[in-house]
Design a protein around this motif. Structure first.
Motif, mmCIF file in Angstrom:
data_model
loop_
_atom_site.group_PDB
_atom_site.id
_atom_site.type_symbol
_atom_site.label_atom_id
_atom_site.label_comp_id
_atom_site.label_asym_id
_atom_site.label_seq_id
_atom_site.Cartn_x
_atom_site.Cartn_y
_atom_site.Cartn_z
ATOM 1 N N THR A 174 -67.267 40.189 -42.956
ATOM 2 C CA THR A 174 -67.578 41.347 -43.810
ATOM 3 C C THR A 174 -66.851 41.273 -45.141
ATOM 4 O O THR A 174 -67.270 41.911 -46.115
ATOM 5 C CB THR A 174 -67.185 42.654 -43.105
ATOM 6 O OG1 THR A 174 -65.777 42.652 -42.869
ATOM 7 C CG2 THR A 174 -67.911 42.807 -41.780
ATOM 8 N N LEU A 175 -65.778 40.501 -45.201
ATOM 9 C CA LEU A 175 -64.979 40.411 -46.416
ATOM 10 C C LEU A 175 -65.494 39.358 -47.395
ATOM 11 O O LEU A 175 -64.976 39.240 -48.508
ATOM 12 C CB LEU A 175 -63.513 40.098 -46.061
ATOM 13 C CG LEU A 175 -62.841 41.108 -45.113
ATOM 14 C CD1 LEU A 175 -61.414 40.670 -44.791
ATOM 15 C CD2 LEU A 175 -62.872 42.511 -45.710
ATOM 16 N N GLY A 176 -66.507 38.607 -46.980
ATOM 17 C CA GLY A 176 -67.080 37.593 -47.857
ATOM 18 C C GLY A 176 -67.041 36.216 -47.250
ATOM 19 O O GLY A 176 -66.845 36.048 -46.045
ATOM 20 N N LEU B 173 -68.600 48.490 -35.431
ATOM 21 C CA LEU B 173 -69.495 47.335 -35.376
ATOM 22 C C LEU B 173 -70.735 47.548 -36.239
ATOM 23 O O LEU B 173 -71.195 46.617 -36.899
ATOM 24 C CB LEU B 173 -69.886 47.060 -33.924
ATOM 25 C CG LEU B 173 -68.759 46.510 -33.042
ATOM 26 C CD1 LEU B 173 -69.144 46.585 -31.571
ATOM 27 C CD2 LEU B 173 -68.400 45.093 -33.430
ATOM 28 N N ARG B 174 -71.278 48.761 -36.268
ATOM 29 C CA ARG B 174 -72.439 49.020 -37.123
ATOM 30 C C ARG B 174 -72.070 48.873 -38.593
ATOM 31 O O ARG B 174 -72.829 48.283 -39.384
ATOM 32 C CB ARG B 174 -72.981 50.425 -36.851
ATOM 33 C CG ARG B 174 -73.780 50.547 -35.562
ATOM 34 C CD ARG B 174 -74.554 51.853 -35.525
ATOM 35 N NE ARG B 174 -73.665 53.010 -35.534
ATOM 36 C CZ ARG B 174 -73.198 53.597 -34.450
ATOM 37 N NH1 ARG B 174 -73.511 53.127 -33.252
ATOM 38 N NH2 ARG B 174 -72.399 54.658 -34.530
ATOM 39 N N ALA B 175 -70.918 49.403 -38.986
ATOM 40 C CA ALA B 175 -70.491 49.295 -40.379
ATOM 41 C C ALA B 175 -70.234 47.845 -40.763
ATOM 42 O O ALA B 175 -70.625 47.388 -41.849
ATOM 43 C CB ALA B 175 -69.227 50.136 -40.598
ATOM 44 N N TRP B 176 -69.591 47.097 -39.866
ATOM 45 C CA TRP B 176 -69.336 45.682 -40.143
ATOM 46 C C TRP B 176 -70.633 44.897 -40.254
ATOM 47 O O TRP B 176 -70.764 44.024 -41.115
ATOM 48 C CB TRP B 176 -68.448 45.093 -39.048
ATOM 49 C CG TRP B 176 -67.007 45.436 -39.199
ATOM 50 C CD1 TRP B 176 -66.426 46.168 -40.200
ATOM 51 C CD2 TRP B 176 -65.938 45.063 -38.320
ATOM 52 N NE1 TRP B 176 -65.078 46.277 -39.997
ATOM 53 C CE2 TRP B 176 -64.744 45.610 -38.857
ATOM 54 C CE3 TRP B 176 -65.885 44.343 -37.137
ATOM 55 C CZ2 TRP B 176 -63.510 45.442 -38.251
ATOM 56 C CZ3 TRP B 176 -64.645 44.159 -36.520
ATOM 57 C CH2 TRP B 176 -63.475 44.701 -37.075
ATOM 58 N N ASP B 177 -71.595 45.198 -39.390
ATOM 59 C CA ASP B 177 -72.863 44.467 -39.426
ATOM 60 C C ASP B 177 -73.577 44.668 -40.758
ATOM 61 O O ASP B 177 -74.158 43.731 -41.323
ATOM 62 C CB ASP B 177 -73.778 44.915 -38.287
ATOM 63 C CG ASP B 177 -73.494 44.167 -36.990
ATOM 64 O OD1 ASP B 177 -72.523 43.385 -36.953
ATOM 65 O OD2 ASP B 177 -74.241 44.356 -36.018
ATOM 66 N N GLU B 178 -73.570 45.886 -41.262
ATOM 67 C CA GLU B 178 -74.229 46.147 -42.548
ATOM 68 C C GLU B 178 -73.600 45.320 -43.656
ATOM 69 O O GLU B 178 -74.298 44.715 -44.475
ATOM 70 C CB GLU B 178 -74.131 47.637 -42.879
ATOM 71 C CG GLU B 178 -74.848 48.023 -44.163
ATOM 72 C CD GLU B 178 -74.802 49.514 -44.434
ATOM 73 O OE1 GLU B 178 -75.272 49.926 -45.514
ATOM 74 O OE2 GLU B 178 -74.302 50.278 -43.578
ATOM 75 N N GLN B 179 -72.274 45.259 -43.667
ATOM 76 C CA GLN B 179 -71.584 44.457 -44.678
ATOM 77 C C GLN B 179 -71.816 42.965 -44.447
ATOM 78 O O GLN B 179 -71.964 42.186 -45.407
ATOM 79 C CB GLN B 179 -70.092 44.769 -44.642
ATOM 80 C CG GLN B 179 -69.742 46.211 -44.939
ATOM 81 C CD GLN B 179 -68.293 46.520 -44.624
ATOM 82 O OE1 GLN B 179 -67.383 45.765 -44.956
ATOM 83 N NE2 GLN B 179 -68.053 47.638 -43.950
ATOM 84 N N LEU B 180 -71.843 42.572 -43.182
ATOM 85 C CA LEU B 180 -72.017 41.157 -42.855
ATOM 86 C C LEU B 180 -73.379 40.647 -43.301
ATOM 87 O O LEU B 180 -73.486 39.557 -43.880
ATOM 88 C CB LEU B 180 -71.843 40.953 -41.354
ATOM 89 C CG LEU B 180 -71.817 39.500 -40.871
ATOM 90 C CD1 LEU B 180 -70.539 38.816 -41.327
ATOM 91 C CD2 LEU B 180 -71.933 39.439 -39.356
ATOM 92 N N PRO C 244 -71.093 39.568 -33.812
ATOM 93 C CA PRO C 244 -71.559 39.963 -35.136
ATOM 94 C C PRO C 244 -73.085 39.966 -35.203
ATOM 95 O O PRO C 244 -73.732 39.018 -34.778
ATOM 96 C CB PRO C 244 -70.973 38.868 -36.047
ATOM 97 C CG PRO C 244 -69.756 38.393 -35.317
ATOM 98 C CD PRO C 244 -70.117 38.452 -33.863
ATOM 99 N N GLY C 245 -73.641 41.051 -35.702
ATOM 100 C CA GLY C 245 -75.088 41.183 -35.827
ATOM 101 C C GLY C 245 -75.737 41.988 -34.730
ATOM 102 O O GLY C 245 -76.868 42.456 -34.888
ATOM 103 N N HIS D 231 -61.289 39.833 -38.492
ATOM 104 C CA HIS D 231 -59.969 39.459 -37.962
ATOM 105 C C HIS D 231 -60.032 38.192 -37.110
ATOM 106 O O HIS D 231 -59.012 37.807 -36.525
ATOM 107 C CB HIS D 231 -59.414 40.609 -37.110
ATOM 108 C CG HIS D 231 -60.283 40.973 -35.949
ATOM 109 N ND1 HIS D 231 -61.456 41.682 -36.089
ATOM 110 C CD2 HIS D 231 -60.174 40.702 -34.626
ATOM 111 C CE1 HIS D 231 -62.022 41.850 -34.912
ATOM 112 N NE2 HIS D 231 -61.273 41.256 -34.004
ATOM 113 N N GLU D 232 -61.193 37.541 -37.044
ATOM 114 C CA GLU D 232 -61.370 36.388 -36.155
ATOM 115 C C GLU D 232 -61.316 35.047 -36.876
ATOM 116 O O GLU D 232 -61.720 34.032 -36.335
ATOM 117 C CB GLU D 232 -62.676 36.544 -35.376
ATOM 118 C CG GLU D 232 -62.611 37.716 -34.400
ATOM 119 C CD GLU D 232 -63.940 38.104 -33.787
ATOM 120 O OE1 GLU D 232 -63.940 38.954 -32.886
ATOM 121 O OE2 GLU D 232 -64.991 37.571 -34.220
ATOM 122 N N ILE D 233 -60.779 35.037 -38.097
ATOM 123 C CA ILE D 233 -60.394 33.788 -38.748
ATOM 124 C C ILE D 233 -58.884 33.665 -38.575
ATOM 125 O O ILE D 233 -58.118 34.465 -39.113
ATOM 126 C CB ILE D 233 -60.794 33.761 -40.229
ATOM 127 C CG1 ILE D 233 -62.316 33.776 -40.365
ATOM 128 C CG2 ILE D 233 -60.227 32.518 -40.906
ATOM 129 C CD1 ILE D 233 -62.807 33.734 -41.795
#
Length: 239
Positions: free
Chosen positions: A230-232, A47-54, A89-90, A209-211
């Motif tokens: 996180t993927l854009g 979650l921390r890694a995803w948040d940084e990318q998000l 997210p966040g 993964h939530e789309i």
């Protein structure tokens, strides 16, 4: 995604299909249970890694929107966002989701941030963000206290909209309260009745993964055209 863990007959988020036997409300409940369970299974490190990318993806989107507007210190970009909790997210952004946004935008884009407070009749009021005037509700949600002055939602340029999932038509699966659907529908109705073009940009945020191919939805559920993970950015035909 796993198939619904609800009773026999339900909604399958992986295939985007429905089976007979349950109402749309039942499908929504089953989907919420499944996605909440999957969120709880995510590690803090992930979650921390995803948040940084998000946050990085969100900043890019805000930059692009701001470039289309004429912003000044007197009329800054007005961003409405939520205060993430738990596995949203966040919620694992070091230093805080909103401070990270403001730090990244500082000295480049004049902006203000407003956050919601829950009111009666499924309404949200919007108030200037300040870490010093927050209270925690009985649901564990932080929101502005009664000292703050609300800002009309009609003046917001960007709304960052939380959800449990979105689908490829832009439909949103929320937590079930209907607050954001009401706010977004009212904003859209106001724009249409005035006959004016809008600079309003609602942006959905979810984990990558939530789309889903489809989420269960009713006629009153609002569609968005832009969702960020996180993927854009993903652009959808709804909205």
């Amino acid at each position: 995604m796993q198939q619904s863990d609800g009773p026999s007959g339900g909604y399958d988020g992986a295939s985007g299909g429905y089976s007979a036997g349950n109402s749309i409300a039942d499908h929504k409940k089953a989907s919420r249970r499944r996605i909440r369970r999957m969120r709880r299974e995510l590690s803090d490190a992930t979650l921390r890694a995803w948040d940084e990318q998000l946050v990085a993806q969100l900043i890019t989107a805000i930059d692009d929107i701001a470039a289309t507007l004429q912003l000044t210190d007197d009329e800054p970009l007005l961003i409405a966002t939520y205060l993430p909790v738990a596995h949203e997210p966040g919620a694992h952004t070091p230093g805080g989701f909103i401070p990270s946004l403001l730090s990244a935008l500082d000295e480049r884009i004049p902006c203000r941030i407003v956050i919601p407070r829950v009111e009666d009749k499924r309404q949200l009021s919007w108030h200037p963000w300040s870490p010093d005037n927050l209270v925690t509700t009985s649901f564990g949600i932080r929101e502005p206290d009664e000292r703050s002055t609300p800002i009309p939602f009609d003046t917001v340029d960007i709304a960052i909209v939380p959800a449990l999932a979105y689908d490829v038509a832009g439909y949103r699966l929320g937590q079930g309260g209907g607050y954001y659907d009401c706010a977004l529908a009212a904003r859209r109705s106001s724009r249409q009745s005035s006959g004016q073009s809008s600079t309003f940009h609602p942006i959905g945020l979810v984990h990558p993964h939530e789309i889903l191919p489809a989420v269960p939805h009713d006629g009153w559920d609002v569609q968005l055209t832009t969702v960020i993970t996180t993927l854009g950015r993903r652009h959808f035909p709804g909205g």
